[in-house]
Motif scaffolding. Structure first.
Motif, PDB file in Angstrom:
ATOM      1  N   ALA A 197       0.808  -1.157  -0.037  1.00  0.00           N
ATOM      2  CA  ALA A 197      -0.148  -0.017  -0.026  1.00  0.00           C
ATOM      3  C   ALA A 197       0.817   1.318   0.001  1.00  0.00           C
ATOM      4  CB  ALA A 197      -0.959  -0.140   1.253  1.00  0.00           C
ATOM      5  N   ILE A 198       0.598   2.086  -0.829  1.00  0.00           N
ATOM      6  CA  ILE A 198       1.065   3.493  -0.654  1.00  0.00           C
ATOM      7  C   ILE A 198      -0.014   4.720  -0.385  1.00  0.00           C
ATOM      8  CG2 ILE A 198       2.644   4.998  -1.985  1.00  0.00           C
ATOM      9  CD1 ILE A 198       3.646   2.535  -3.608  1.00  0.00           C
ATOM     10  N   SER A 199       0.437   5.537   0.270  1.00  0.00           N
ATOM     11  CA  SER A 199      -0.571   6.691   0.718  1.00  0.00           C
ATOM     12  C   SER A 199       0.300   7.904   0.734  1.00  0.00           C
ATOM     13  CB  SER A 199      -1.225   6.616   1.746  1.00  0.00           C
ATOM     14  OG  SER A 199      -2.509   7.175   1.662  1.00  0.00           O
ATOM     15  N   LEU A 200      -0.456   9.146   0.387  1.00  0.00           N
ATOM     16  CA  LEU A 200       0.472  10.283   0.067  1.00  0.00           C
ATOM     17  C   LEU A 200      -0.372  11.487   1.077  1.00  0.00           C
ATOM     18  CD1 LEU A 200       0.658   8.801  -2.915  1.00  0.00           C
ATOM     19  CD2 LEU A 200       1.486  11.076  -3.521  1.00  0.00           C
ATOM     20  N   TRP A 201       0.355  12.365   1.679  1.00  0.00           N
ATOM     21  CA  TRP A 201      -0.122  13.488   2.396  1.00  0.00           C
ATOM     22  C   TRP A 201       0.210  14.586   1.901  1.00  0.00           C
ATOM     23  CZ3 TRP A 201       0.578   8.830   4.107  1.00  0.00           C
ATOM     24  CH2 TRP A 201      -0.255   8.225   5.187  1.00  0.00           C
ATOM     25  N   ARG A 202      -0.713  15.569   1.538  1.00  0.00           N
ATOM     26  CA  ARG A 202      -0.383  16.971   0.702  1.00  0.00           C
ATOM     27  C   ARG A 202      -0.958  17.918   1.720  1.00  0.00           C
ATOM     28  NH1 ARG A 202      -2.303  13.467  -3.299  1.00  0.00           N
ATOM     29  NH2 ARG A 202      -0.920  13.249  -5.208  1.00  0.00           N
ATOM     30  N   LEU A 203       0.005  19.090   1.711  1.00  0.00           N
ATOM     31  CA  LEU A 203      -0.539  20.443   2.054  1.00  0.00           C
ATOM     32  C   LEU A 203      -0.947  21.217   0.862  1.00  0.00           C
ATOM     33  CD1 LEU A 203      -1.042  22.050   4.745  1.00  0.00           C
ATOM     34  CD2 LEU A 203       1.353  22.975   4.466  1.00  0.00           C
ATOM     35  N   GLY A 204      -1.941  21.563   0.732  1.00  0.00           N
ATOM     36  CA  GLY A 204      -2.488  22.046  -0.512  1.00  0.00           C
ATOM     37  C   GLY A 204      -2.205  21.299  -1.721  1.00  0.00           C
ATOM     38  N   ASP A 205      -1.473  21.697  -2.809  1.00  0.00           N
ATOM     39  CA  ASP A 205      -0.878  20.785  -3.820  1.00  0.00           C
ATOM     40  C   ASP A 205       0.084  20.159  -3.751  1.00  0.00           C
ATOM     41  OD1 ASP A 205      -3.318  21.218  -5.199  1.00  0.00           O
ATOM     42  OD2 ASP A 205      -2.613  23.208  -6.009  1.00  0.00           O
ATOM     43  N   PHE A 225       5.109  10.619   2.724  1.00  0.00           N
ATOM     44  CA  PHE A 225       4.211   9.409   2.169  1.00  0.00           C
ATOM     45  C   PHE A 225       4.545   8.249   2.848  1.00  0.00           C
ATOM     46  CE2 PHE A 225       8.301   9.889  -0.189  1.00  0.00           C
ATOM     47  CZ  PHE A 225       8.912   8.604  -0.082  1.00  0.00           C
ATOM     48  N   GLY A 226       3.738   7.346   3.010  1.00  0.00           N
ATOM     49  CA  GLY A 226       4.163   5.905   3.473  1.00  0.00           C
ATOM     50  C   GLY A 226       4.076   4.833   2.410  1.00  0.00           C
ATOM     51  N   TRP A 227       5.029   4.073   2.578  1.00  0.00           N
ATOM     52  CA  TRP A 227       4.806   2.787   1.482  1.00  0.00           C
ATOM     53  C   TRP A 227       5.239   1.522   2.226  1.00  0.00           C
ATOM     54  CZ3 TRP A 227       7.933   3.551  -3.726  1.00  0.00           C
ATOM     55  CH2 TRP A 227       7.840   2.421  -4.532  1.00  0.00           C
ATOM     56  N   ALA A 228       3.957   0.897   2.331  1.00  0.00           N
ATOM     57  CA  ALA A 228       3.918  -0.369   3.026  1.00  0.00           C
ATOM     58  C   ALA A 228       4.455  -1.441   2.075  1.00  0.00           C
ATOM     59  CB  ALA A 228       2.608  -0.587   3.692  1.00  0.00           C
ATOM     60  N   TRP A 280      -2.011   5.170   9.864  1.00  0.00           N
ATOM     61  CA  TRP A 280      -2.388   4.709   8.590  1.00  0.00           C
ATOM     62  C   TRP A 280      -1.825   3.233   8.286  1.00  0.00           C
ATOM     63  CZ3 TRP A 280       1.124   3.758   4.504  1.00  0.00           C
ATOM     64  CH2 TRP A 280       0.706   2.826   3.305  1.00  0.00           C
ATOM     65  N   PHE A 281      -0.465   2.838   8.413  1.00  0.00           N
ATOM     66  CA  PHE A 281      -0.168   1.801   8.481  1.00  0.00           C
ATOM     67  C   PHE A 281      -0.452   0.744   9.512  1.00  0.00           C
ATOM     68  CE2 PHE A 281       3.683  -1.035   9.601  1.00  0.00           C
ATOM     69  CZ  PHE A 281       3.693  -1.955   8.528  1.00  0.00           C
ATOM     70  N   GLU A 282      -0.864   1.328  10.563  1.00  0.00           N
ATOM     71  CA  GLU A 282      -1.511   0.322  11.733  1.00  0.00           C
ATOM     72  C   GLU A 282      -2.824  -0.221  11.210  1.00  0.00           C
ATOM     73  OE1 GLU A 282      -2.437   0.254  16.477  1.00  0.00           O
ATOM     74  OE2 GLU A 282      -1.130   1.540  15.635  1.00  0.00           O
ATOM     75  N   ASP A 283      -3.779   0.906  10.559  1.00  0.00           N
ATOM     76  CA  ASP A 283      -4.954   0.702  10.295  1.00  0.00           C
ATOM     77  C   ASP A 283      -4.726  -0.520   9.211  1.00  0.00           C
ATOM     78  OD1 ASP A 283      -5.965   2.268  12.166  1.00  0.00           O
ATOM     79  OD2 ASP A 283      -6.543   3.834  10.829  1.00  0.00           O
ATOM     80  N   TRP A 284      -3.929  -0.279   8.226  1.00  0.00           N
ATOM     81  CA  TRP A 284      -3.915  -1.260   7.127  1.00  0.00           C
ATOM     82  C   TRP A 284      -3.425  -2.660   7.252  1.00  0.00           C
ATOM     83  CZ3 TRP A 284       0.391  -3.196   4.541  1.00  0.00           C
ATOM     84  CH2 TRP A 284       0.176  -3.865   3.433  1.00  0.00           C
ATOM     85  N   SER A 285      -2.348  -2.583   8.128  1.00  0.00           N
ATOM     86  CA  SER A 285      -1.536  -3.977   8.277  1.00  0.00           C
ATOM     87  C   SER A 285      -2.285  -4.624   9.202  1.00  0.00           C
ATOM     88  CB  SER A 285      -0.115  -3.691   8.714  1.00  0.00           C
ATOM     89  OG  SER A 285       0.496  -4.713   9.125  1.00  0.00           O
ATOM     90  N   ASP A 286      -2.248  -5.946   9.133  1.00  0.00           N
ATOM     91  CA  ASP A 286      -2.667  -7.008  10.193  1.00  0.00           C
ATOM     92  C   ASP A 286      -1.606  -7.747  10.683  1.00  0.00           C
ATOM     93  OD1 ASP A 286      -2.103  -8.592   8.056  1.00  0.00           O
ATOM     94  OD2 ASP A 286      -4.188  -9.508   7.675  1.00  0.00           O
ATOM     95  N   ALA A 287      -0.165  -7.296  10.491  1.00  0.00           N
ATOM     96  CA  ALA A 287       0.938  -8.224  10.914  1.00  0.00           C
ATOM     97  C   ALA A 287       1.108  -7.848  12.609  1.00  0.00           C
ATOM     98  CB  ALA A 287       1.989  -7.753  10.161  1.00  0.00           C
ATOM     99  N   PRO A 288       1.333  -8.954  13.167  1.00  0.00           N
ATOM    100  CA  PRO A 288       1.700  -8.829  14.426  1.00  0.00           C
ATOM    101  C   PRO A 288       2.911  -8.270  15.091  1.00  0.00           C
ATOM    102  CG  PRO A 288       1.873 -10.832  14.113  1.00  0.00           C
ATOM    103  CD  PRO A 288       1.419 -10.359  12.764  1.00  0.00           C
ATOM    104  N   ARG A 289       3.807  -8.234  14.070  1.00  0.00           N
ATOM    105  CA  ARG A 289       5.182  -7.726  14.206  1.00  0.00           C
ATOM    106  C   ARG A 289       5.411  -6.718  12.896  1.00  0.00           C
ATOM    107  NH1 ARG A 289       9.599  -8.513  17.428  1.00  0.00           N
ATOM    108  NH2 ARG A 289      11.740  -8.250  16.640  1.00  0.00           N
ATOM    109  N   GLN A 290       5.711  -5.561  13.331  1.00  0.00           N
ATOM    110  CA  GLN A 290       5.952  -4.527  12.146  1.00  0.00           C
ATOM    111  C   GLN A 290       7.202  -3.929  12.298  1.00  0.00           C
ATOM    112  OE1 GLN A 290       2.394  -1.922  13.079  1.00  0.00           O
ATOM    113  NE2 GLN A 290       0.998  -3.471  12.213  1.00  0.00           N
TER     114      GLN A 290
END
Length: 297
Positions: free
Chosen positions: A55-63, A68-71, A95-105
């Motif tokens: 999974a990849i997600s981006l955070w923007r301030l304006g444009d 970013f996080g890249w799981a 965001w990573f904790e919500d997306w991941s179901d791994a017991p060890r990260q």
């Protein structure tokens, strides 16, 4: 103005992530723009979507992207945020904790980076004695000459050589497991910014077959060329080919305006060979990564 988050939706997003990395690049920054291109396209991917286990997600301030996080999997997070928006790291970790179901990260950060306190607050703990990468820099004004290796020719990759170029990479890395750098994947690499064919160099034997290779990724904004990756087929090692082909590409990068080269080999003693090669060329360590791990059991 609050930040907004969006999930990865294609090459334009990757380009914005790369632009952020270029904007905040320093010797102690986690990513060079070229690293993101290689990480994304060195295996066959669908351009507009991520794989089933990432999974990849981006955070923007304006444009403007400010983090970013890249799981890369449920148990592995890569992240980077701009220094002036360190608080975004909390959103990335949540965001990573919500997306991941791994017991060890695990998550990787540069030593001393602003994300480290956030990882600590979230229950991650550092392993400073374990495996890690070390950023090395080389002032291209101090670049050694390119040595001649008898029986081999050094040259940039030419049009129509996607398949043999992918093949020499696979052969060089076969001892570490089956490489996913297929001809299809390498064609994607060649289309990615900031790839340039005149910074993609190979060593060829007397029959013209590629036996060693290197790519340099030039960030024109900062004048920094990233070396990633270098490889030599096992049967042609210990002849100086990896160093020679790297120097040839570095000389070309200097001609194109680069003043600094960066490479990030392993810094621990479990895999010292590449680090010794680069240091023999004049690269010197400036910063390192640290792996942070937490258990959610």
């Amino acid at each position: 103005m609050p930040t907004t988050r969006s999930d990865f939706s294609g090459p334009r997003d990757l380009g914005e992530m790369q632009a952020m990395c270029s904007r905040v690049w320093s010797p102690r920054a986690r990513f060079h723009p070229g690293q993101l291109a290689w990480n994304r396209y060195s295996q066959p991917v669908e351009p507009d979507r991520v794989g089933a286990d990432e999974a990849i997600s981006l955070w923007r301030l304006g444009d403007e992207v400010v983090g970013f996080g890249w799981a890369e999997g449920p148990d592995w997070l890569e992240l980077q945020v701009t220094p002036d928006h360190a608080e975004v790291a909390r959103d990335v970790v949540d965001w990573f904790e919500d997306w991941s179901d791994a017991p060890r990260q695990s998550a990787v950060a540069m030593e001393g980076d602003s994300v480290e306190p956030v990882l600590h607050e979230a229950g991650f703990r550092p392993d400073r004695d374990g495996w890690h990468f070390t950023h090395h820099l080389l002032d291209l004004r101090e670049l050694p000459p390119v040595p001649q290796v008898a029986g081999y020719r050094l040259r940039p990759v030419e049009q129509g050589e996607v398949a043999p170029r992918a093949a020499v990479h696979r052969a060089a890395w076969a001892e570490f497991g089956r490489s996913r750098v297929s001809a299809e994947a390498y064609a994607q690499v060649m289309q990615a910014w900031p790839y340039r064919s005149d910074l993609d160099w190979v060593a060829c034997d007397r029959e013209g077959r590629m036996v060693a290779s290197v790519i340099l990724w030039l960030d024109d904004v900062n004048g920094v060329a990233l070396v990633e990756p270098v490889g030599c087929e096992p049967g042609h090692r210990r002849r100086g080919l990896a160093g020679a082909v790297t120097l040839a590409a570095l000389h070309r990068s200097r001609e194109l305006g680069a003043h600094t080269a960066q490479v990030s080999p392993r810094g621990d003693e479990d895999y010292p060979g590449p680090r010794r090669l680069y240091q023999a060329l004049g690269f010197r360590p400036v910063a390192r990564t640290v792996t942070w791990t937490r258990s959610l059991d």
